[in-house]
Motif scaffolding. Structure first.
Motif, PDB file in Angstrom:
ATOM      1  N   PHE A   1       0.827  -1.207   0.000  1.00  0.00           N
ATOM      2  CA  PHE A   1       0.000   0.000   0.000  1.00  0.00           C
ATOM      3  C   PHE A   1       0.866   1.262   0.000  1.00  0.00           C
ATOM      4  N   PHE A   2       1.975   1.209   0.732  1.00  0.00           N
ATOM      5  CA  PHE A   2       2.843   2.381   0.842  1.00  0.00           C
ATOM      6  C   PHE A   2       3.770   2.534  -0.358  1.00  0.00           C
ATOM      7  N   TRP A   3       4.286   1.429  -0.836  1.00  0.00           N
ATOM      8  CA  TRP A   3       5.267   1.445  -1.917  1.00  0.00           C
ATOM      9  C   TRP A   3       4.609   1.469  -3.289  1.00  0.00           C
ATOM     10  N   GLY A   4       3.474   0.772  -3.400  1.00  0.00           N
ATOM     11  CA  GLY A   4       2.776   0.759  -4.683  1.00  0.00           C
ATOM     12  C   GLY A   4       3.045  -0.473  -5.515  1.00  0.00           C
ATOM     13  N   ASN A   5       4.031  -1.271  -5.112  1.00  0.00           N
ATOM     14  CA  ASN A   5       4.357  -2.514  -5.806  1.00  0.00           C
ATOM     15  C   ASN A   5       4.698  -3.581  -4.777  1.00  0.00           C
ATOM     16  N   GLU A   6       4.671  -4.832  -5.211  1.00  0.00           N
ATOM     17  CA  GLU A   6       5.044  -5.908  -4.306  1.00  0.00           C
ATOM     18  C   GLU A   6       6.542  -5.872  -4.038  1.00  0.00           C
ATOM     19  N   ILE A   7       6.907  -6.135  -2.776  1.00  0.00           N
ATOM     20  CA  ILE A   7       8.311  -6.189  -2.414  1.00  0.00           C
ATOM     21  C   ILE A   7       8.555  -7.416  -1.547  1.00  0.00           C
ATOM     22  N   THR A   8       9.803  -7.784  -1.422  1.00  0.00           N
ATOM     23  CA  THR A   8      10.198  -8.881  -0.557  1.00  0.00           C
ATOM     24  C   THR A   8      11.236  -8.357   0.420  1.00  0.00           C
ATOM     25  N   SER A   9      10.903  -8.383   1.694  1.00  0.00           N
ATOM     26  CA  SER A   9      11.790  -7.823   2.706  1.00  0.00           C
ATOM     27  C   SER A   9      12.608  -8.918   3.382  1.00  0.00           C
ATOM     28  N   LYS A  10      13.582  -8.489   4.161  1.00  0.00           N
ATOM     29  CA  LYS A  10      14.455  -9.382   4.917  1.00  0.00           C
ATOM     30  C   LYS A  10      14.404  -8.994   6.383  1.00  0.00           C
ATOM     31  N   PHE A  11      14.324  -9.984   7.259  1.00  0.00           N
ATOM     32  CA  PHE A  11      14.297  -9.720   8.707  1.00  0.00           C
ATOM     33  C   PHE A  11      15.715  -9.495   9.224  1.00  0.00           C
ATOM     34  N   ILE A  12      15.861  -8.473  10.082  1.00  0.00           N
ATOM     35  CA  ILE A  12      17.132  -8.268  10.764  1.00  0.00           C
ATOM     36  C   ILE A  12      16.862  -8.061  12.246  1.00  0.00           C
ATOM     37  N   GLU A  13      17.808  -8.462  13.059  1.00  0.00           N
ATOM     38  CA  GLU A  13      17.704  -8.304  14.506  1.00  0.00           C
ATOM     39  C   GLU A  13      18.748  -7.298  14.960  1.00  0.00           C
ATOM     40  N   LEU A  14      18.315  -6.244  15.614  1.00  0.00           N
ATOM     41  CA  LEU A  14      19.246  -5.212  16.040  1.00  0.00           C
ATOM     42  C   LEU A  14      19.922  -5.594  17.352  1.00  0.00           C
TER      43      LEU A  14
END
Length: 273
Positions: free
Chosen positions: A260-273
């Protein structure tokens, strides 16, 4: 050759609306987006907490070879940017840069007002910080600035109620409140990256003769100008046209909302801080 992307940080998904405009303006660069969704929202947290969270995320982006980081979060820009710039960067690396979204907006808002009366709609954290009031008055001393905190607007967006009838009450309530502060307000600034998704409803309850400003394009143009004025920074940013997305929480949830925010499908990656 290692990628040296431009880092873009937000407490959650909202910064994607700013990143979208930045990418449209400067598509040649590589970008690395980090959403701190596990600790979102930032809007109601203390100055110290927001500063600590923001600094931690900035340091992570630095560790990923980002020489330039944009705080796309208004709350982080309001409560953490100045301290990071003045206190932390000299200790970390004087060649690194961290920029926010408040100053670019403050530098142009006066150009959109004919009456000299503008309104700022934002989160509790942004409004309580008085950052927009101070920055706008630094640029336009004669401008009258009015503020209204809209704590329900972000949850409306993140729960996908931004175009529902249930949103009408909360949108109209805050528009009415800020316009009641002065009949001369002719410009309203959406000082939160979530708010552009409410633009249809906001326009519905705002008189046609009032200008509504979103930040994305303003910040994107300001960044383009900054890189042109600072070629030494631009040269550090790789130009492969890559976009990467990181989240500190569920990737499935991030990817679903990001559409909804980007306008296209994306694939994210999880990171732990």
């Amino acid at each position: 050759m290692k990628l040296t992307p431009i880092g873009i940080f937000d407490s959650g998904y909202g910064g994607l609306t700013v990143m979208r405009d930045i990418v449209d303006e400067l598509p040649q660069y590589d970008y690395l987006y980090l959403g701190d969704n596990a600790r979102s929202p930032y809007g109601s947290r203390s100055f110290e907490t927001i500063y600590n969270y923001t600094l931690e995320c900035v340091k992570y982006l630095f560790s990923q070879n980002c020489h330039l980081v944009i705080l796309a979060c208004n709350t982080a820009s309001a409560k953490a940017l100045r301290t990071i710039q003045q206190k932390d960067l000299p200790e970390i690396d004087l060649k690194r840069r961290v920029l926010g979204v408040i100053r670019p907006t403050a530098e142009v808002i006066g150009e959109h007002s004919k009456t000299g009366h503008v309104g700022v709609l934002g989160t509790n954290g942004t409004v309580n910080s008085e950052s927009y009031v101070m920055e706008i008055r630094n640029q336009f001393p004669d401008l009258e600035v009015y503020q209204e905190a809209c704590p329900m607007w972000v949850p409306l967006v993140e729960n996908k109620e931004y175009d529902s009838k249930g949103a009408d009450y909360f949108i109209k309530q805050h528009i009415d409140r800020i316009l009641s502060q002065s009949e001369q307000i002719d410009t309203l600034l959406l000082a939160c990256t979530h708010y552009p998704l409410l633009i249809k409803k906001i326009k519905q309850f705002t008189p046609d003769d009032i200008t509504i400003l979103s930040q994305g394009k303003i910040v994107a143009q300001s960044l383009a100008d900054y890189l042109e004025r600072h070629p030494e920074i631009a040269e550090m940013c790789s130009t492969g046209g890559n976009r990467q997305f990181l989240t500190t929480d569920s990737t499935d949830d991030f990817d679903e909302h990001a559409n909804f925010f980007w306008g296209n499908e994306i694939t994210s990656k999880f990171i732990e801080l």
